[in-house]
Design an enzyme around this catalytic site. Structure first.
Site, short mmCIF file in Angstrom:
data_model
loop_
_atom_site.label_atom_id
_atom_site.label_comp_id
_atom_site.label_asym_id
_atom_site.label_seq_id
_atom_site.Cartn_x
_atom_site.Cartn_y
_atom_site.Cartn_z
N ASN A 193 0.84 -1.21 0.00
CA ASN A 193 0.00 0.00 0.00
C ASN A 193 0.86 1.25 0.00
O ASN A 193 0.57 2.23 -0.70
CB ASN A 193 -0.93 0.01 1.21
N MET A 196 0.93 -2.41 12.42
CA MET A 196 0.30 -3.37 13.33
C MET A 196 0.31 -2.95 14.80
O MET A 196 0.29 -3.81 15.69
CB MET A 196 0.97 -4.74 13.19
N HIS A 198 -8.08 -0.79 6.24
CA HIS A 198 -8.34 -2.08 6.89
C HIS A 198 -8.98 -3.03 5.89
O HIS A 198 -9.90 -2.64 5.17
CB HIS A 198 -9.26 -1.88 8.10
C1 GRF Z 1 -3.22 -4.75 4.04
O1 GRF Z 1 -4.17 -5.73 3.75
C2 GRF Z 1 -3.77 -3.73 4.98
O2 GRF Z 1 -5.12 -3.44 4.77
C3 GRF Z 1 -3.61 -4.42 6.31
O3 GRF Z 1 -2.37 -5.06 6.22
C4 GRF Z 1 -2.07 -5.32 4.85
C5 GRF Z 1 -0.77 -4.63 4.57
O4 GRF Z 1 -0.31 -4.92 3.28
N1 GRF Z 1 -3.77 -3.52 7.42
P1 GRF Z 1 0.89 -4.08 2.68
O5 GRF Z 1 2.00 -4.08 3.73
O6 GRF Z 1 0.41 -2.70 2.39
O7 GRF Z 1 1.31 -4.83 1.46
#
Ligand code: GRF
Length: 210
Positions: free
Chosen positions: A14, A86, A105
């Site tokens: 992301n 997290m 989320h």
């Molecule tokens: C994503 O699914 C986000 O929504 C969740 O953890 C995941 C993180 O993925 N909170 P990335 O690290 O962005 O690839």
């Protein structure tokens, strides 16, 4: 120029997607509580400054939150984006950055807050699943909702296939929410988000048939 900080704990897809999107701002820092987060390397490869504030080196949550807040304040961010971060942030932390922290989320909140949302969705047999971008409050995954995207759940779906489909949607909606925020189109009233003051856009639901 708007200054944006991204907080990650893992692979950072992301974060990378946001940085590559057409967002009117400068990504000044990617910070992680996890020294081994894969996203740190991705950020460095894109020329973005990184920082590690390892929660394991602090004896309690307040101390970690304070250290994180101080690090972020050095960059005077206009916006803080949680992207697979997290840790639950305390009231003390959030009060320093009021209404400036967004999270993504992987569920249609308020369903399935917390971890393992895809597993929870499969267990409950929901037919529609998705993702949510929301303002961050001290309650886990419970802040005012900005935008959601929904996908159908097929009988053959498992945790992995759902995670893949939902992640594609995350990459679509997070940049939209960030642009709305930076363009000052978001207003919070009675814990609800309105886009451009128009109630019909509240919590816009994007349906994608994937
Ligand atoms: C994503 O699914 C986000 O929504 C969740 O953890 C995941 C993180 O993925 N909170 P990335 O690290 O962005 O690839």
């Amino acid at each position: 120029m708007n200054k944006i900080v991204v907080l990650i704990s893992g692979r950072g897809s992301n974060m990378e997607n946001l940085v590559s999107s057409d967002i009117p701002g400068k990504f000044v820092l990617v910070a992680s509580n996890n020294p081994h987060a894969g996203g740190l390397k991705r950020a460095k490869n894109m020329g973005i400054r990184t920082a590690i504030i390892d929660h394991k080196t602090y004896s309690n949550r307040q101390d970690f939150d304070l250290a994180l807040a101080k690090k972020l304040e050095e960059y005077e961010p206009d916006l803080i984006l949680l992207a697979g971060f997290m840790r639950v942030l305390s009231k003390q932390f959030l009060s320093r950055f009021e209404n400036k922290v967004l999270n993504i989320h992987p569920s249609l909140l308020p369903a399935f807050p917390g971890q393992h949302s895809h597993k929870q969705a499969i267990k409950k047999g929901v037919r529609i699943h998705g993702c949510t971008v929301h303002f961050v409050t001290p309650s886990l995954d419970a802040g005012p909702i900005i935008v959601q995207s929904a996908i159908p759940v097929n009988p053959k779906d498992d945790e992995e296939s759902l995670a893949k489909k939902v992640l594609e949607q995350e990459h679509q909606i997070y940049p939209i929410a960030v642009k709305w925020f930076l363009e000052k189109k978001l207003r919070i009233k009675d814990d609800k988000v309105f886009v451009d003051e128009d109630p019909k856009f509240s919590s816009l639901l994007l349906f994608r048939d994937t």
